[in-house]
Write an enzyme that holds these catalytic residues in place. Structure first.
Site, PDB file in Angstrom:
ATOM      1  CD  GLU A 202      -1.515  -2.274   2.081  1.00 58.96           C
ATOM      2  OE1 GLU A 202      -0.304  -2.584   2.071  1.00 58.96           O
ATOM      3  OE2 GLU A 202      -2.400  -2.923   2.664  1.00 58.96           O
ATOM      4  N   GLY A 254       6.358  -1.847  14.864  1.00 55.62           N
ATOM      5  CA  GLY A 254       5.620  -0.826  14.112  1.00 55.62           C
ATOM      6  C   GLY A 254       4.596  -0.093  14.963  1.00 55.62           C
ATOM      7  NE  ARG A 255       1.530  -4.870  17.908  1.00 51.79           N
ATOM      8  CZ  ARG A 255       2.161  -5.784  17.172  1.00 51.79           C
ATOM      9  NH1 ARG A 255       2.396  -5.564  15.900  1.00 51.79           N
ATOM     10  NH2 ARG A 255       2.546  -6.931  17.712  1.00 51.79           N
ATOM     11  CG  HIS A 371     -26.320  12.079  20.198  1.00 51.97           C
ATOM     12  ND1 HIS A 371     -27.549  12.543  20.591  1.00 51.97           N
ATOM     13  CD2 HIS A 371     -25.416  12.742  20.961  1.00 51.97           C
ATOM     14  CE1 HIS A 371     -27.398  13.473  21.535  1.00 51.97           C
ATOM     15  NE2 HIS A 371     -26.108  13.600  21.777  1.00 51.97           N
ATOM     16  CE  LYS A 500       1.006  -7.223   5.717  1.00 50.03           C
ATOM     17  NZ  LYS A 500       2.265  -6.868   6.358  1.00 50.03           N
TER      18      LYS A 500
HETATM   19  O1  F6P Z   1       0.183  -5.352   8.405  1.00 50.01           O
HETATM   20  C1  F6P Z   1       0.850  -5.310   9.582  1.00 50.01           C
HETATM   21  C2  F6P Z   1       2.061  -4.435   9.611  1.00 50.01           C
HETATM   22  O2  F6P Z   1       3.201  -5.208   9.494  1.00 50.01           O
HETATM   23  C3  F6P Z   1       2.056  -3.651  10.895  1.00 50.01           C
HETATM   24  O3  F6P Z   1       2.516  -4.353  11.966  1.00 50.01           O
HETATM   25  C4  F6P Z   1       2.842  -2.473  10.518  1.00 50.01           C
HETATM   26  O4  F6P Z   1       2.645  -1.442  11.422  1.00 50.01           O
HETATM   27  C5  F6P Z   1       2.296  -2.179   9.142  1.00 50.01           C
HETATM   28  O5  F6P Z   1       2.086  -3.453   8.582  1.00 50.01           O
HETATM   29  C6  F6P Z   1       3.139  -1.323   8.260  1.00 50.01           C
HETATM   30  O6  F6P Z   1       4.392  -1.895   8.012  1.00 50.01           O
HETATM   31  P1  F6P Z   1       5.583  -1.032   7.439  1.00 50.01           P
HETATM   32  O7  F6P Z   1       5.892   0.037   8.419  1.00 50.01           O
HETATM   33  O8  F6P Z   1       6.711  -1.987   7.273  1.00 50.01           O
HETATM   34  O9  F6P Z   1       5.155  -0.440   6.123  1.00 50.01           O
END
Ligand code: F6P
Length: 536
Positions: A202, A254-255, A371, A500
């Site tokens: 993406e 990442g999170r 609401h 994926k």
């Molecule tokens: O789809 C899950 C994931 O691997 C997440 O854990 C991560 O935050 C996100 O995709 C984005 O990944 P990247 O930072 O490698 O583009």
């Protein structure tokens, strides 16, 4: 342990929260716990001394203290991926060393933070501009952990924002990037590509589209692109100059990555000083988490109450309800943080997890949610524990009447969930509305609120950068504590992979129009319909 808790739950199933307050006049005080600038009120739950004792025993049995020490010191506690878990190092301000594989990671952390600050300052001051002049807009392209944290924090800190306008593009749906770019000047826009791996389809698709847009519009990607990644080689290959690339290591999940280079867009918006204040807030919560006893430890208590509700009481979901419009994206942020971390069914040792794991997290800001879905919270058959979040002060001092209404609504909702409304009172309401006889009885039933529905309330003085940092770190440590107690690894996410992989194989099939015979019947039929209607 879990059995003890289930027994306590069975014994107290019909006990009303109101009676707990009647029995213990100090209940609110006993179950309101302070940590850094936050206060957590747990008193509107069924937690009492025996339940709390049984819950805190879980921390000892699971070895939470040792696991916590291992995380902060850089041990590879993400055992399935063989990685350390050190997002806390990104907000560490003392001069201590943190070793991974024998090497101190802190010098690189400090250097990267200083480079980010210099870059942000150059962009914000106009010294680093585009072909057409100073940067007016930043578009940060990323998804998941490379998007949700910065999006949430940029909105949360809007009162502190005095830099370029920030936009975020995450969805591969062309609508997202097209709608975002259409009003921007390609010669005065900075595109920031945020991807830990620099391979996420993406993000890379959107990044290429943005680069084409910039070139076509007379901008210069060599000047107007920046990147954040652990894959410095891939960022260079994409054509982003090394001095616009900010790296981090695989020990930042990442999170959990808002605190480092992934937070660069936030820094561009609010400046390095406010960003550092957010880090200091996170660090204050780290200290609290490391030092407070279990029964006074905010992240641990949130974890324990969450486990009480999901694992013991069997409530599968939890509503997060910020009475703070600028925390509108907090529920979405927490969905990834909590559900990607703890939505697991296999324990660290490879065995099946016994009982439910991560709760389903959802929510919307109050008062809007009232609401929409609060009907179900009050009168539905499912019990949904709620987490109310509200500050004492807003940022609009001249609109204090709005804030009073906001706070009144927040407090009213948790009170209503707890107290409910009995049949007698409902009859009086129906009578006042003019009903009599059998119709009054029928109408009264519809006006009954069962009550005794649990909630916690998180309060703080004002949503400053430091308080935001504390809130985010609070939830991070809650997720970690919950994961340790459940015996799962909160830091991998293999569950996102299968979809994926299948998408990767379906993409060419859609593009090239090949045979769908090898697919399952449903997918093949859906492709048939989509092709007939112009895809792809
Ligand atoms: O789809 C899950 C994931 O691997 C997440 O854990 C991560 O935050 C996100 O995709 C984005 O990944 P990247 O930072 O490698 O583009």
């Amino acid at each position: 342990m879990w059995e003890d808790l289930k027994v306590l739950h069975r014994q107290n199933r019909d006990r009303h929260l109101i009676d707990l307050f009647a029995q213990d006049p100090d209940r609110a005080e006993t179950y309101s716990i302070d940590g850094a600038d936050l206060r957590l009120d747990l008193s509107k739950t069924q937690i009492d001394a025996p339940v709390l004792a049984a819950l805190t025993a879980l921390c000892d049995v699971s070895g939470l203290a040792a696991r916590r020490a291992a995380m902060f010191s850089g041990e590879k506690i993400n055992e399935t991926e063989g990685r350390a878990v050190l997002h806390t190092a990104l907000r560490r301000s003392d001069d201590s060393r943190v070793l991974v594989d024998g090497a101190d990671v802190m010098p690189a952390v400090r250097e990267t933070l200083d480079r980010m600050a210099a870059f942000a300052e150059a962009v914000r001051s106009g010294r680093l501009g585009g072909v057409g002049g100073s940067i007016t807009d930043v578009v940060s392209i990323g998804i998941g952990g490379s998007d949700l944290g910065p999006v949430m924090a940029t909105l949360a800190l809007a009162p502190y924002s005095d830099g370029p306008r920030l936009h975020y593009v995450s969805n591969v749906d062309s609508a997202h990037i097209a709608d975002t770019l259409k009003s921007l000047d390609p010669t005065r826009t900075l595109i920031n590509v945020a991807s830990k791996t620099f391979t996420t389809v993406e993000t890379m698709t959107n990044a290429r589209t943005a680069r084409d847009w910039m070139v076509a519009g007379g901008g210069d990607p060599a000047r107007q692109f920046s990147a954040i990644s652990t894959a410095l080689d891939l960022a260079a290959e994409f054509g982003i100059p090394a001095d616009h690339v900010f790296g981090f290591s695989d020990w930042v999940g990442g999170r959990f990555s808002l605190w480092g280079p992934i937070g660069l867009p936030v820094m561009l918006a609010v400046g390095a000083g406010n960003f550092r204040a957010m880090l200091a807030g996170g660090e204050a919560m780290d200290r609290h988490f490391q030092t407070a006893p279990w029964a006074r430890n905010l992240p641990v208590l949130l974890a324990l109450v969450g486990l009480w509700h999901s694992h013991v009481c069997g409530y599968p979901s939890r509503a997060v309800l910020p009475y703070e419009q600028r925390l509108a994206r907090l529920p979405a942020y927490l969905q990834q943080l909590e559900m990607e971390s703890n939505g697991k069914s296999v324990a660290m040792d490879g065995s099946d997890v016994d009982g439910p794991t991560g709760a389903i997290v959802w929510g919307e800001p109050g008062t809007n949610g009232q609401h929409a879905f609060f009907q179900l919270l009050h009168q539905g058959t499912a019990v949904v524990p709620c987490e109310f979040i509200v500050g004492a002060r807003g940022h609009e001092a001249d609109l204090a009447d709005h804030h009073r209404l906001l706070v009144a609504n927040c407090l009213a909702q948790s009170q209503a969930l707890m107290t409910g409304r009995g049949l007698e009172e409902a009859r009086a309401k129906a009578a006042a509305a003019g009903f009599t006889g059998a119709e009054l009885e029928r109408q009264a039933r519809h006006r009954v609120f069962p009550g005794n529905r649990p909630s916690v309330t998180l309060v703080y003085p004002q949503l400053t950068p430091a308080v935001l940092g504390q809130i985010v770190a609070l939830y991070e440590h809650r997720v970690f504590a919950e994961g340790v107690i459940l015996g799962i690894n909160s830091f991998d996410q293999f569950g996102v992979e299968l979809g994926k992989e299948i998408a990767t194989s379906l993409g060419p099939l859609l593009a090239e129009g090949g045979s769908t015979a090898a697919l399952d019947g449903s997918t093949a039929a859906l492709i048939g319909y989509l092709r007939e209607h112009g895809c792809c």
